[in-house]
Design a protein around this motif. Structure first.
Motif, PDB file in Angstrom:
ATOM      1  N   ARG A   1       0.841  -1.201   0.000  1.00 51.75           N
ATOM      2  CA  ARG A   1       0.000   0.000   0.000  1.00 51.75           C
ATOM      3  C   ARG A   1       0.880   1.257   0.000  1.00 51.75           C
ATOM      4  O   ARG A   1       1.891   1.314   0.676  1.00 51.75           O
ATOM      5  CB  ARG A   1      -0.876   0.001   1.248  1.00 51.75           C
ATOM      6  N   ARG A   2       0.461   2.242  -0.789  1.00 50.16           N
ATOM      7  CA  ARG A   2       1.081   3.567  -0.727  1.00 50.16           C
ATOM      8  C   ARG A   2      -0.023   4.602  -0.821  1.00 50.16           C
ATOM      9  O   ARG A   2      -0.883   4.523  -1.687  1.00 50.16           O
ATOM     10  CB  ARG A   2       2.091   3.776  -1.853  1.00 50.16           C
ATOM     11  N   GLN A   3       0.008   5.558   0.082  1.00 48.36           N
ATOM     12  CA  GLN A   3      -1.014   6.589   0.057  1.00 48.36           C
ATOM     13  C   GLN A   3      -0.811   7.496  -1.147  1.00 48.36           C
ATOM     14  O   GLN A   3       0.309   7.860  -1.483  1.00 48.36           O
ATOM     15  CB  GLN A   3      -0.990   7.404   1.344  1.00 48.36           C
ATOM     16  N   SER A   4      -1.920   7.852  -1.772  1.00 51.12           N
ATOM     17  CA  SER A   4      -1.885   8.695  -2.955  1.00 51.12           C
ATOM     18  C   SER A   4      -1.330  10.065  -2.613  1.00 51.12           C
ATOM     19  O   SER A   4      -1.540  10.605  -1.522  1.00 51.12           O
ATOM     20  CB  SER A   4      -3.294   8.834  -3.545  1.00 51.12           C
ATOM     21  N   GLU A   5      -0.593  10.653  -3.579  1.00 48.87           N
ATOM     22  CA  GLU A   5      -0.084  12.007  -3.382  1.00 48.87           C
ATOM     23  C   GLU A   5      -1.161  13.056  -3.615  1.00 48.87           C
ATOM     24  O   GLU A   5      -1.003  14.214  -3.290  1.00 48.87           O
ATOM     25  CB  GLU A   5       1.086  12.261  -4.341  1.00 48.87           C
ATOM     26  N   VAL A   6      -2.291  12.622  -4.202  1.00 45.18           N
ATOM     27  CA  VAL A   6      -3.412  13.530  -4.423  1.00 45.18           C
ATOM     28  C   VAL A   6      -4.206  13.649  -3.132  1.00 45.18           C
ATOM     29  O   VAL A   6      -4.540  12.657  -2.495  1.00 45.18           O
ATOM     30  CB  VAL A   6      -4.326  13.019  -5.559  1.00 45.18           C
ATOM     31  N   ALA A   7      -4.539  14.859  -2.733  1.00 41.83           N
ATOM     32  CA  ALA A   7      -5.239  15.055  -1.460  1.00 41.83           C
ATOM     33  C   ALA A   7      -6.457  15.939  -1.657  1.00 41.83           C
ATOM     34  O   ALA A   7      -6.566  16.696  -2.625  1.00 41.83           O
ATOM     35  CB  ALA A   7      -4.305  15.685  -0.432  1.00 41.83           C
ATOM     36  N   THR A   8      -7.378  15.819  -0.725  1.00 38.76           N
ATOM     37  CA  THR A   8      -8.564  16.654  -0.727  1.00 38.76           C
ATOM     38  C   THR A   8      -8.195  18.040  -0.198  1.00 38.76           C
ATOM     39  O   THR A   8      -7.119  18.231   0.374  1.00 38.76           O
ATOM     40  CB  THR A   8      -9.643  16.015   0.173  1.00 38.76           C
ATOM     41  N   PRO A   9      -9.074  19.052  -0.354  1.00 39.75           N
ATOM     42  CA  PRO A   9      -8.757  20.396   0.132  1.00 39.75           C
ATOM     43  C   PRO A   9      -8.405  20.463   1.615  1.00 39.75           C
ATOM     44  O   PRO A   9      -7.636  21.319   2.029  1.00 39.75           O
ATOM     45  CB  PRO A   9     -10.045  21.178  -0.176  1.00 39.75           C
ATOM     46  N   ASN A  10      -8.961  19.562   2.413  1.00 42.17           N
ATOM     47  CA  ASN A  10      -8.641  19.585   3.847  1.00 42.17           C
ATOM     48  C   ASN A  10      -7.397  18.777   4.195  1.00 42.17           C
ATOM     49  O   ASN A  10      -7.081  18.562   5.365  1.00 42.17           O
ATOM     50  CB  ASN A  10      -9.830  19.074   4.666  1.00 42.17           C
ATOM     51  N   GLY A  11      -6.684  18.309   3.150  1.00 43.51           N
ATOM     52  CA  GLY A  11      -5.419  17.621   3.381  1.00 43.51           C
ATOM     53  C   GLY A  11      -5.524  16.132   3.572  1.00 43.51           C
ATOM     54  O   GLY A  11      -4.515  15.459   3.769  1.00 43.51           O
ATOM     55  N   GLN A  12      -6.710  15.579   3.487  1.00 42.02           N
ATOM     56  CA  GLN A  12      -6.882  14.144   3.684  1.00 42.02           C
ATOM     57  C   GLN A  12      -6.593  13.396   2.389  1.00 42.02           C
ATOM     58  O   GLN A  12      -6.974  13.834   1.313  1.00 42.02           O
ATOM     59  CB  GLN A  12      -8.313  13.837   4.136  1.00 42.02           C
ATOM     60  N   ALA A  13      -5.864  12.281   2.488  1.00 40.14           N
ATOM     61  CA  ALA A  13      -5.539  11.507   1.297  1.00 40.14           C
ATOM     62  C   ALA A  13      -6.811  11.054   0.589  1.00 40.14           C
ATOM     63  O   ALA A  13      -7.767  10.628   1.230  1.00 40.14           O
ATOM     64  CB  ALA A  13      -4.674  10.306   1.672  1.00 40.14           C
ATOM     65  N   LEU A  14      -6.806  11.147  -0.738  1.00 40.93           N
ATOM     66  CA  LEU A  14      -8.005  10.821  -1.501  1.00 40.93           C
ATOM     67  C   LEU A  14      -8.249   9.320  -1.569  1.00 40.93           C
ATOM     68  O   LEU A  14      -9.367   8.858  -1.421  1.00 40.93           O
ATOM     69  CB  LEU A  14      -7.892  11.400  -2.917  1.00 40.93           C
ATOM     70  N   ASN A  15      -7.189   8.551  -1.807  1.00 37.98           N
ATOM     71  CA  ASN A  15      -7.337   7.098  -1.862  1.00 37.98           C
ATOM     72  C   ASN A  15      -5.973   6.447  -1.678  1.00 37.98           C
ATOM     73  O   ASN A  15      -4.951   7.126  -1.564  1.00 37.98           O
ATOM     74  CB  ASN A  15      -7.975   6.653  -3.187  1.00 37.98           C
ATOM     75  N   ASP A  16      -5.996   5.115  -1.659  1.00 37.24           N
ATOM     76  CA  ASP A  16      -4.771   4.340  -1.538  1.00 37.24           C
ATOM     77  C   ASP A  16      -4.375   3.769  -2.886  1.00 37.24           C
ATOM     78  O   ASP A  16      -5.239   3.432  -3.712  1.00 37.24           O
ATOM     79  CB  ASP A  16      -4.965   3.180  -0.559  1.00 37.24           C
ATOM     80  N   LEU A  17      -3.076   3.652  -3.120  1.00 35.01           N
ATOM     81  CA  LEU A  17      -2.564   2.894  -4.250  1.00 35.01           C
ATOM     82  C   LEU A  17      -2.223   1.511  -3.719  1.00 35.01           C
ATOM     83  O   LEU A  17      -1.464   1.367  -2.754  1.00 35.01           O
ATOM     84  CB  LEU A  17      -1.327   3.573  -4.831  1.00 35.01           C
ATOM     85  N   LEU A  18      -2.807   0.465  -4.324  1.00 39.02           N
ATOM     86  CA  LEU A  18      -2.698  -0.889  -3.798  1.00 39.02           C
ATOM     87  C   LEU A  18      -2.148  -1.849  -4.831  1.00 39.02           C
ATOM     88  O   LEU A  18      -2.363  -1.687  -6.038  1.00 39.02           O
ATOM     89  CB  LEU A  18      -4.075  -1.396  -3.341  1.00 39.02           C
ATOM     90  N   CYS A  19      -1.447  -2.847  -4.343  1.00 31.78           N
ATOM     91  CA  CYS A  19      -0.928  -3.901  -5.205  1.00 31.78           C
ATOM     92  C   CYS A  19      -0.874  -5.183  -4.381  1.00 31.78           C
ATOM     93  O   CYS A  19      -0.526  -5.156  -3.191  1.00 31.78           O
ATOM     94  CB  CYS A  19       0.470  -3.537  -5.721  1.00 31.78           C
ATOM     95  N   VAL A  20      -1.234  -6.299  -4.987  1.00 35.43           N
ATOM     96  CA  VAL A  20      -1.086  -7.606  -4.372  1.00 35.43           C
ATOM     97  C   VAL A  20      -0.107  -8.403  -5.225  1.00 35.43           C
ATOM     98  O   VAL A  20      -0.220  -8.419  -6.459  1.00 35.43           O
ATOM     99  CB  VAL A  20      -2.434  -8.355  -4.276  1.00 35.43           C
TER     100      VAL A  20
END
Length: 452
Positions: A146-165
């Motif tokens: 898992r890596r947290q996305s570099e894209v964030a919402t206006p309030n600074g919260q991560a938008l989604n996770d980047l996932l790989c299995v």
């Protein structure tokens, strides 16, 4: 054995019974690589099925745990990304083999100078595709990154996770599409063995994201490797009134996830809450009195799918097992083992006695592996099977960074790969690669020269 084609000079009924008494996967693999007779016997589907049924009932199998995947703390620094212009450099997670962790006995410990392996060792040509991904879960050969996305919402919260299995044994990677929601509180991985109409075995997996809303509502979304899509589960179960969730202690197995729960009124641990993913129902199991008085027990799942509970009291470790046949109250727990760790711990810690600070970090019930954090000493691996202690002495691993035990389902490995140690037949390119990955993962647990 002088001739690879010759059978051992023993009565056949005895020969056929010998492999049935071997429970260690490394020993079974070595036997299969010694000659064609043993290899053909162990490869027989009937033998593997009997072994599978017996495997559900046996105790801990230490060699199921091949090692630990982790993200180097120096690589995971928040400001590191911008300094690497060369995006072909692989900064994927590293791997430490159990066979190369230094043994620790009392005050003596050898230092381990062996350089950890990269995930790129098992999955070539990764480049920067998995840079800064952190291992968060594993089950039966598969590993979730898992890596947290570099894209964030206006309030600074991560938008989604980047996932790989990925499957380090087979070299496969599965890119998981992003789900529509903010990162979940938990991810759980469930692996299923599938058999097609021709009798060939394969594995599929389900990655489950769980959101806990307002501390008591469970929302679940599941990704299936068969369909390649995320599906929102029906129903939103609520935690029992008056209970709170201890989210740091969770274990997943067989389509259920177990958490420790405490009572707001008593301000102590009281139950195990079990979420059944299939129907999104919650069930509860009362803890034994000793666990209710303990601040930091950990949960595990046994080889047969039961619930295990591990507690540290001073320098003793208590292992409780749950018996499904006895009900749902505290009497359904059985104290299985009481282990004195004084002879295994560092001498300074043993001298401190009850003042020593030893904390449980992780517990894997199939292999019987416990990860301990000892103040002023670091991370250690303790085996419930043989009481051995090993030090995780990598300079780049601490309790604050992602460390993921990598357990395999060794019966499926034997069946799926048709015994990767088999050297009697000409191997195609893919099978040769699988054989190489198997030996690399096993390290010194497995002989490097197969039979010919």
């Amino acid at each position: 054995m002088e001739d690879d084609d010759a059978a051992p000079h023993l009565p056949m009924d005895i020969l056929y019974k010998i492999p049935t008494h071997i429970s260690d996967p490394a020993s079974l693999a070595r036997l299969a690589s010694s000659c064609k007779f043993w290899r053909n016997l162990i490869k027989d589907p009937a033998f593997l099925e009997r072994l599978r049924r017996r495997h559900r009932d046996h105790g801990f199998t230490p060699s199921l745990l091949l090692g630990f995947f982790y993200q180097d703390k120096k690589r995971s620094s928040s400001g590191l990304w911008k300094y690497y212009i060369d995006k072909t450099r692989c900064l994927a997670p590293s791997f430490m083999r159990m066979s190369e962790l230094s043994h620790f006995v009392g005050s003596k410990s050898a230092r381990n100078a062996i350089k950890p392996l990269s995930l790129e060792t098992f999955i070539p040509d990764l480049g920067a595709s998995l840079n800064f991904y952190k291992p968060i879960a594993s089950q039966d050969n598969f590993l979730v990154l898992r890596r947290q996305s570099e894209v964030a919402t206006p309030n600074g919260q991560a938008l989604n996770d980047l996932l790989c299995v990925c499957n380090p044994l087979t070299g496969e990677t599965f890119e998981i599409p992003s789900h529509r929601y903010v990162p979940p509180d938990h991810y759980a991985l469930f692996v299923t063995n599938d058999v097609n109409i021709y009798g060939c075995m394969s594995q599929s997996f389900q990655l489950t994201g769980i959101w806990i809303k307002k501390g008591d509502r469970f929302i679940c979304e599941c990704y299936s490797s068969k369909t390649g899509t995320w599906t929102r589960s029906q129903g939103v179960p609520h935690l029992m009134h008056g209970l709170y969730l201890v989210s740091s202690s969770a274990t997943a197995s067989g389509g259920v996830i177990h958490w420790l729960c405490g009572s707001w009124k008593q301000m102590s641990l009281t139950h195990v809450a079990t979420l059944h993913i299939g129907n999104m129902e919650l069930s509860y199991l009362e803890l034994p009195p000793e666990a209710k008085r303990n601040k930091a027990p950990v949960l595990g799942s046994s080889a047969d799918g039961g619930i295990l509970l591990l507690i540290v009291q001073g320098l003793q470790m208590l292992l409780w097992k749950h018996s499904n046949a006895l009900g749902t109250d505290s009497s359904s727990w059985v104290l299985s083992e009481r282990i004195d760790m004084r002879s295994s711990l560092p001498q300074r810690v043993a001298t401190l006695g009850i003042r020593a600070k030893v904390r449980l970090e992780m517990f894997r019930g199939k292999s019987g592996t416990v990860v301990l954090w000892i103040d002023e000493e670091g991370l250690f691996v303790f085996s419930l099977s043989d009481r051995s202690m090993r030090r995780i002495d990598s300079a780049h691993v601490t309790k604050k960074y992602f460390l993921c035990p990598y357990e395999i389902d060794w019966l499926s490995c034997l069946a799926i790969t048709n015994l990767v140690v088999d050297g009697s037949l000409s191997l195609d390119a893919e099978r040769q690669k699988t054989q190489g990955r198997w030996r690399t993962l096993m390290g010194r647990n497995l002989a490097t020269n197969g039979a010919s």
